[in-house]
Design a protein around this motif. Structure first.
Motif, short mmCIF file in Angstrom:
data_model
loop_
_atom_site.label_atom_id
_atom_site.label_comp_id
_atom_site.label_asym_id
_atom_site.label_seq_id
_atom_site.Cartn_x
_atom_site.Cartn_y
_atom_site.Cartn_z
N ILE A 3 0.84 -1.21 0.00
CA ILE A 3 0.00 0.00 0.00
C ILE A 3 0.87 1.25 0.00
CG2 ILE A 3 -1.90 1.20 1.15
CD1 ILE A 3 -2.82 -1.43 2.27
N GLN A 4 2.02 1.22 0.66
CA GLN A 4 2.92 2.37 0.63
C GLN A 4 3.46 2.60 -0.78
OE1 GLN A 4 5.52 1.14 3.83
NE2 GLN A 4 4.70 2.71 5.19
N THR A 5 3.65 1.53 -1.55
CA THR A 5 4.05 1.71 -2.95
C THR A 5 2.96 2.43 -3.72
OG1 THR A 5 5.39 -0.32 -2.88
CG2 THR A 5 4.75 0.49 -5.06
N ALA A 6 1.71 2.05 -3.49
CA ALA A 6 0.59 2.75 -4.13
C ALA A 6 0.51 4.20 -3.69
CB ALA A 6 -0.72 2.04 -3.81
N ASP A 7 0.97 4.47 -2.47
CA ASP A 7 0.96 5.83 -1.92
C ASP A 7 2.20 6.63 -2.36
OD1 ASP A 7 -0.32 7.78 -0.24
OD2 ASP A 7 1.22 7.42 1.28
N GLU A 8 3.05 6.02 -3.16
CA GLU A 8 4.29 6.63 -3.64
C GLU A 8 5.27 6.91 -2.52
OE1 GLU A 8 3.41 9.96 -6.17
OE2 GLU A 8 2.18 8.75 -7.54
N SER A 9 5.15 6.17 -1.43
CA SER A 9 6.10 6.25 -0.32
C SER A 9 7.12 5.12 -0.52
CB SER A 9 5.37 6.10 1.02
OG SER A 9 4.40 7.11 1.19
N TYR A 10 7.96 5.30 -1.52
CA TYR A 10 8.79 4.19 -1.99
C TYR A 10 9.85 3.77 -0.98
CZ TYR A 10 6.53 5.56 -6.34
OH TYR A 10 5.60 5.89 -7.28
N GLU A 11 10.50 4.72 -0.33
CA GLU A 11 11.54 4.35 0.62
C GLU A 11 10.96 3.57 1.80
OE1 GLU A 11 13.95 7.65 1.75
OE2 GLU A 11 14.64 8.05 -0.30
N ALA A 12 9.79 4.00 2.28
CA ALA A 12 9.13 3.27 3.36
C ALA A 12 8.71 1.88 2.90
CB ALA A 12 7.92 4.06 3.86
N ALA A 13 8.22 1.79 1.67
CA ALA A 13 7.81 0.49 1.12
C ALA A 13 9.00 -0.45 1.02
CB ALA A 13 7.16 0.68 -0.25
N ILE A 14 10.13 0.05 0.55
CA ILE A 14 11.34 -0.77 0.44
C ILE A 14 11.77 -1.26 1.82
CG2 ILE A 14 13.80 -0.71 -0.13
CD1 ILE A 14 12.96 1.34 -2.39
N SER A 15 11.73 -0.37 2.80
CA SER A 15 12.13 -0.72 4.17
C SER A 15 11.22 -1.81 4.74
CB SER A 15 12.10 0.52 5.06
OG SER A 15 12.35 0.18 6.41
N ASN A 16 9.92 -1.67 4.55
CA ASN A 16 8.99 -2.64 5.12
C ASN A 16 9.00 -3.97 4.37
OD1 ASN A 16 7.85 -1.31 7.43
ND2 ASN A 16 6.90 0.14 6.01
N ALA A 17 9.22 -3.94 3.07
CA ALA A 17 9.37 -5.19 2.33
C ALA A 17 10.62 -5.93 2.81
CB ALA A 17 9.45 -4.91 0.84
N THR A 18 11.68 -5.18 3.08
CA THR A 18 12.91 -5.79 3.59
C THR A 18 12.66 -6.43 4.95
OG1 THR A 18 14.26 -4.19 2.39
CG2 THR A 18 15.32 -5.37 4.21
N LYS A 19 11.87 -5.77 5.79
CA LYS A 19 11.54 -6.35 7.10
C LYS A 19 10.75 -7.64 6.92
CE LYS A 19 11.45 -1.94 9.62
NZ LYS A 19 10.59 -0.93 10.28
N ALA A 20 9.82 -7.66 5.97
CA ALA A 20 9.04 -8.88 5.72
C ALA A 20 9.96 -10.02 5.29
CB ALA A 20 7.98 -8.62 4.66
N ILE A 21 10.94 -9.72 4.45
CA ILE A 21 11.89 -10.74 4.00
C ILE A 21 12.71 -11.25 5.18
CG2 ILE A 21 13.96 -11.12 2.61
CD1 ILE A 21 12.69 -9.06 0.59
N ASN A 22 13.21 -10.33 5.98
CA ASN A 22 14.07 -10.72 7.11
C ASN A 22 13.31 -11.49 8.18
OD1 ASN A 22 16.26 -9.47 5.90
ND2 ASN A 22 16.01 -7.55 7.02
N LEU A 23 11.99 -11.26 8.26
CA LEU A 23 11.17 -11.97 9.23
C LEU A 23 10.70 -13.34 8.72
CD1 LEU A 23 9.04 -8.97 10.58
CD2 LEU A 23 10.62 -10.37 11.93
N GLY A 24 11.06 -13.67 7.50
CA GLY A 24 10.74 -15.00 6.98
C GLY A 24 9.39 -15.11 6.32
N SER A 25 9.03 -14.16 5.48
CA SER A 25 7.76 -14.21 4.77
C SER A 25 7.59 -15.53 4.04
CB SER A 25 7.66 -13.05 3.78
OG SER A 25 6.52 -13.18 2.97
N GLU A 26 6.37 -16.07 4.07
CA GLU A 26 6.06 -17.29 3.33
C GLU A 26 5.79 -17.00 1.86
OE1 GLU A 26 2.78 -19.15 5.25
OE2 GLU A 26 3.90 -19.66 7.07
N LYS A 27 5.69 -15.74 1.50
CA LYS A 27 5.38 -15.34 0.12
C LYS A 27 6.52 -14.50 -0.43
CE LYS A 27 0.98 -16.82 -0.12
NZ LYS A 27 0.41 -17.64 -1.19
N LEU A 28 7.72 -15.06 -0.46
CA LEU A 28 8.89 -14.29 -0.87
C LEU A 28 8.77 -13.79 -2.31
CD1 LEU A 28 11.78 -16.28 0.83
CD2 LEU A 28 11.05 -13.96 1.35
#
Length: 255
Positions: free
Chosen positions: A173-198
């Motif tokens: 949703i942050q990508t849709a909001d054009e908050s790209y840096e925040a989106a990148i940061s939160n996607a990275t957190k999802a990856i580091n936390l072990g997302s099942e949908k990599l």
């Protein structure tokens, strides 16, 4: 029974085809100060399977109506589930029953009713992370509400900051909001936390990087997304766009 999990991820490509509608301010998040169960989000926290395991405690209060609602719910008989959940809720308001009714309403495209019931569930149990997540899902997917959906997910994360699903959804949703840096940061957190949908999370991060003019890094993420799931059309689409941005017109989609 196949385990059901409600995701926002892939919303732009898989389940965001609902009509965008004008919405009222009543869709803003609500909460109160009622007492909470501190361990509510500890097990099976974002799977509908958790509602299969609460029958015994509910039967003491709602007798067989909750069991009938539960049987209909897990048989995908949404209208019958709503019928019995109406009886349950008329006996005594219950956050779990509101959640199940909200999910059932969403499944028959009653998205206004789903939003209303998710808000009621949250009002009764402010730390109901699953409800915050699904509320954001419906608001964003079917009403194109961005800012308030971001707030719903941030509220969910304030109760559970170890759930990759929440960070992955927030990044979309942050990508849709054009908050790209925040989106990148939160996607990275999802990856580091072990997302099942990599494959989805790498797609989201790659798309945000592309839109933030980080084209080479976007290529890396989008290729990783396709490594996890090659038949992922949205990642192929974004990868093609990235090659266009780099003016690499003769590059193969995957090397």
């Amino acid at each position: 029974m196949i385990k059901k999990v409600v995701y926002i991820v892939v919303i732009l490509f898989m389940c965001s085809c609902g009509v965008k509608k004008t919405t009222s301010t009543s869709y803003n998040n609500q909460s109160n100060q009622k007492s909470l169960k501190s361990d509510y989000n500890s097990n099976d926290r974002y799977s509908l399977e958790r509602f299969r395991n609460i029958k015994s405690s509910k039967l003491r209060v709602y007798k067989d109506n909750f069991e009938k609602a539960q049987d209909a719910f897990f048989s995908d008989n949404w209208k019958l589930a709503i019928y019995y959940l109406n009886i349950v809720i008329s006996s005594r308001e219950d956050a779990d029953a509101y959640f199940m009714r909200a999910y059932s309403k969403s499944s028959i495209s009653d998205f206004d009713g789903a939003v209303s019931d998710y808000l009621k569930a949250i009002n009764l149990r402010p730390s109901f992370v699953f409800a915050h997540n699904n509320l954001a899902t419906v608001k964003y997917n079917h009403f194109n509400i961005v800012k308030s959906s971001i707030n719903d997910l941030k509220k969910a994360i304030s109760y559970d900051d170890k759930a990759p699903l929440l960070f992955a959804n927030l990044a979309i949703i942050q990508t849709a909001d054009e908050s790209y840096e925040a989106a990148i940061s939160n996607a990275t957190k999802a990856i580091n936390l072990g997302s099942e949908k990599l494959y989805d999370v790498y797609h989201t991060r790659g798309k945000a990087k592309r839109l933030n003019d980080m084209f080479d890094q976007a290529l890396t993420d989008l290729k990783l997304s396709l490594d996890y799931k090659y038949d992922n059309p949205k990642s192929h689409f974004e990868l093609g766009n990235t090659y266009l941005n780099l003016e690499k017109y003769n590059e193969p989609i995957i090397s």
